[in-house]
Design an enzyme around this catalytic site. Structure first.
Site, PDB file in Angstrom:
ATOM      1  N   HIS A 247       4.476   5.883  11.664  1.00 20.30           N
ATOM      2  CA  HIS A 247       4.022   5.750  10.267  1.00 20.30           C
ATOM      3  C   HIS A 247       3.058   6.923  10.019  1.00 20.30           C
ATOM      4  O   HIS A 247       1.850   6.742   9.921  1.00 20.30           O
ATOM      5  CB  HIS A 247       3.329   4.401  10.094  1.00 20.30           C
ATOM      6  CG  HIS A 247       3.135   3.959   8.678  1.00 20.30           C
ATOM      7  ND1 HIS A 247       3.284   4.798   7.585  1.00 20.30           N
ATOM      8  CD2 HIS A 247       2.783   2.742   8.161  1.00 20.30           C
ATOM      9  CE1 HIS A 247       3.038   4.118   6.479  1.00 20.30           C
ATOM     10  NE2 HIS A 247       2.745   2.868   6.805  1.00 20.30           N
TER      11      HIS A 247
ATOM     12  N   ARG B  76      11.113   3.816   3.893  1.00 22.60           N
ATOM     13  CA  ARG B  76      10.671   2.780   4.848  1.00 22.60           C
ATOM     14  C   ARG B  76      11.906   1.989   5.265  1.00 22.60           C
ATOM     15  O   ARG B  76      12.696   1.578   4.418  1.00 22.60           O
ATOM     16  CB  ARG B  76       9.640   1.840   4.234  1.00 22.60           C
ATOM     17  CG  ARG B  76       9.353   0.651   5.162  1.00 22.60           C
ATOM     18  CD  ARG B  76       8.145  -0.122   4.795  1.00 22.60           C
ATOM     19  NE  ARG B  76       6.929   0.640   5.075  1.00 22.60           N
ATOM     20  CZ  ARG B  76       5.708   0.117   5.017  1.00 22.60           C
ATOM     21  NH1 ARG B  76       5.546  -1.142   4.695  1.00 22.60           N
ATOM     22  NH2 ARG B  76       4.658   0.864   5.281  1.00 22.60           N
TER      23      ARG B  76
ATOM     24  N   ARG C 112       0.800  -1.232   0.000  1.00 24.08           N
ATOM     25  CA  ARG C 112       0.000   0.000   0.000  1.00 24.08           C
ATOM     26  C   ARG C 112       0.828   1.276   0.000  1.00 24.08           C
ATOM     27  O   ARG C 112       0.595   2.188  -0.799  1.00 24.08           O
ATOM     28  CB  ARG C 112      -0.913   0.061   1.243  1.00 24.08           C
ATOM     29  CG  ARG C 112      -2.201  -0.677   1.128  1.00 24.08           C
ATOM     30  CD  ARG C 112      -2.551  -1.260   2.468  1.00 24.08           C
ATOM     31  NE  ARG C 112      -1.592  -2.280   2.774  1.00 24.08           N
ATOM     32  CZ  ARG C 112      -1.699  -3.544   2.341  1.00 24.08           C
ATOM     33  NH1 ARG C 112      -2.765  -3.896   1.684  1.00 24.08           N
ATOM     34  NH2 ARG C 112      -0.764  -4.443   2.591  1.00 24.08           N
ATOM     35  N   THR C 113       1.774   1.354   0.920  1.00 21.22           N
ATOM     36  CA  THR C 113       2.477   2.630   1.097  1.00 21.22           C
ATOM     37  C   THR C 113       3.298   2.954  -0.145  1.00 21.22           C
ATOM     38  O   THR C 113       3.231   4.061  -0.691  1.00 21.22           O
ATOM     39  CB  THR C 113       3.358   2.571   2.362  1.00 21.22           C
ATOM     40  OG1 THR C 113       2.567   2.061   3.435  1.00 21.22           O
ATOM     41  CG2 THR C 113       3.889   3.939   2.728  1.00 21.22           C
TER      42      THR C 113
ATOM     43  N   LYS D  37      26.327  -4.135   0.143  1.00 19.29           N
ATOM     44  CA  LYS D  37      27.793  -4.042   0.033  1.00 19.29           C
ATOM     45  C   LYS D  37      28.391  -3.281   1.207  1.00 19.29           C
ATOM     46  O   LYS D  37      29.580  -3.010   1.236  1.00 19.29           O
ATOM     47  CB  LYS D  37      28.164  -3.329  -1.271  1.00 19.29           C
ATOM     48  CG  LYS D  37      27.646  -3.988  -2.530  1.00 19.29           C
ATOM     49  CD  LYS D  37      27.998  -3.122  -3.736  1.00 19.29           C
ATOM     50  CE  LYS D  37      27.048  -3.356  -4.888  1.00 19.29           C
ATOM     51  NZ  LYS D  37      27.139  -2.295  -5.896  1.00 19.29           N
TER      52      LYS D  37
END
Ligand code: CP
Length: 298
Positions: A128, A100, A50-51, A79
């Site tokens: 959030h 995120r 969704r986000t 890396k």
């Protein structure tokens, strides 16, 4: 308003302003609000449907573009590159960064190295904020937020959507009813902070004892990925489930919300009741994120 990191950084007037702007985007009343020459970098170091997709949709609907990294494995973090270096570099490519990250505090850290606005799209068990805005937006579509009774059910320990939403609701005179399995209660520091903000917070043993007193029931899944081991997850898994039977005698205006994804805590049979609003809630991510992106990049 520049970075959007935590609901703690926003006052009620900021939330109301963004919600009003989102309404303008939804109703098409801001046709001149475009981001045609802008580019957003979507850095998603944890899974998302969704986000990530609603931020990408929001950019596209504003006439802008987005570039993305969809996993740690697909980035040079494998890396050994630090988040700080990644953010410094991506600041040179894009006009805003949507991040995120599995670690609480990562978005705040990123904002200290970014030279463009950072929007926190979920930082571990932290916050959030864009989800909270769409949660408030969905509530406001049906009722004023002021003074209502909201139940937060589920994993309130690790659930960042619950943390952000509770803090936002404390600005609206809401009475908060928390219902969590043992060990997954709202962190004590957040409950204390809510009470210091003047919020009435009532803790309940189970949802049955309070569901008839609620205007909004906000259900969350157990955040399995944040548990230290699978045994402690299985101790609480499947400990609550909303079914149609549970809804007898609830208020007519009861709204059941869920940030999604769900993992068994709402019976699909509830989807056909007038109380289920979670898919509409997910759809509201687009106008809300259009408002946020436009605000930080205009
Ligand atoms: N509500 C939410 O954050 O969903 P995603 O994890 O799919 O983005």
């Amino acid at each position: 308003m520049y970075h959007i990191i935590s609901i703690r950084d926003l006052e009620r007037k900021d939330l109301d302003y963004l919600l009003d702007r989102a309404r303008e985007f939804e109703t098409g009343n801001c046709r001149s609000c475009r981001l045609e020459d802008k580019l957003a970098a979507l850095l998603f170091f944890e899974p998302s449907t969704r986000t990530r997709m609603s931020f990408a949709t929001a950019m596209a609907r504003l006439g802008g573009r987005s570039i993305s990294v969809d996993s740690v494995e697909a980035s040079s973090i494998v890396k050994g590159e630090t988040l700080a270096d990644t953010i410094r570099v991506v600041s040179g490519y894009a006009d805003a960064i949507v991040l995120r990250h599995p670690k609480e505090g990562a978005a705040r850290l990123a904002s200290e190295f970014a030279t463009v606005p950072v929007i926190n799209a979920g930082d571990g068990a932290g916050q959030h904020p864009s989800q909270t805005l769409l949660d408030l937006y969905t509530i406001r579509q049906s009722m004023p937020v002021d003074g209502i009774d909201v139940g937060l059910l589920g994993d309130l320990r690790y659930g960042r959507t619950a943390h952000s939403l509770a803090l936002a609701l404390s600005l609206y005179g809401v009475t908060l009813h928390t219902i969590a399995p043992g060990g997954l209660e709202m962190p004590a520091n957040i409950t204390l902070e809510l009470r210091e903000r003047g919020m009435e917070v009532i803790e309940h043993e189970n949802v049955e004892e309070v569901i008839r007193d609620l205007d909004v029931l906000y259900v969350t899944r157990i955040q399995r990925e944040r548990f230290p081991d699978s045994a402690s997850f299985y101790n609480v898994a499947s400990s609550y489930r909303i079914t149609p039977d549970l809804l007898s005698g609830v208020r007519d205006n009861l709204m059941i919300l869920h940030p999604l994804p769900r993992a068994g805590e709402i019976d699909p049979a509830v989807d056909n009741t007038p109380y289920a609003r979670y898919f509409e809630q997910a759809k509201n991510g687009v106008p809300v994120r259009m408002a946020l992106l436009h605000e930080v990049m205009k």
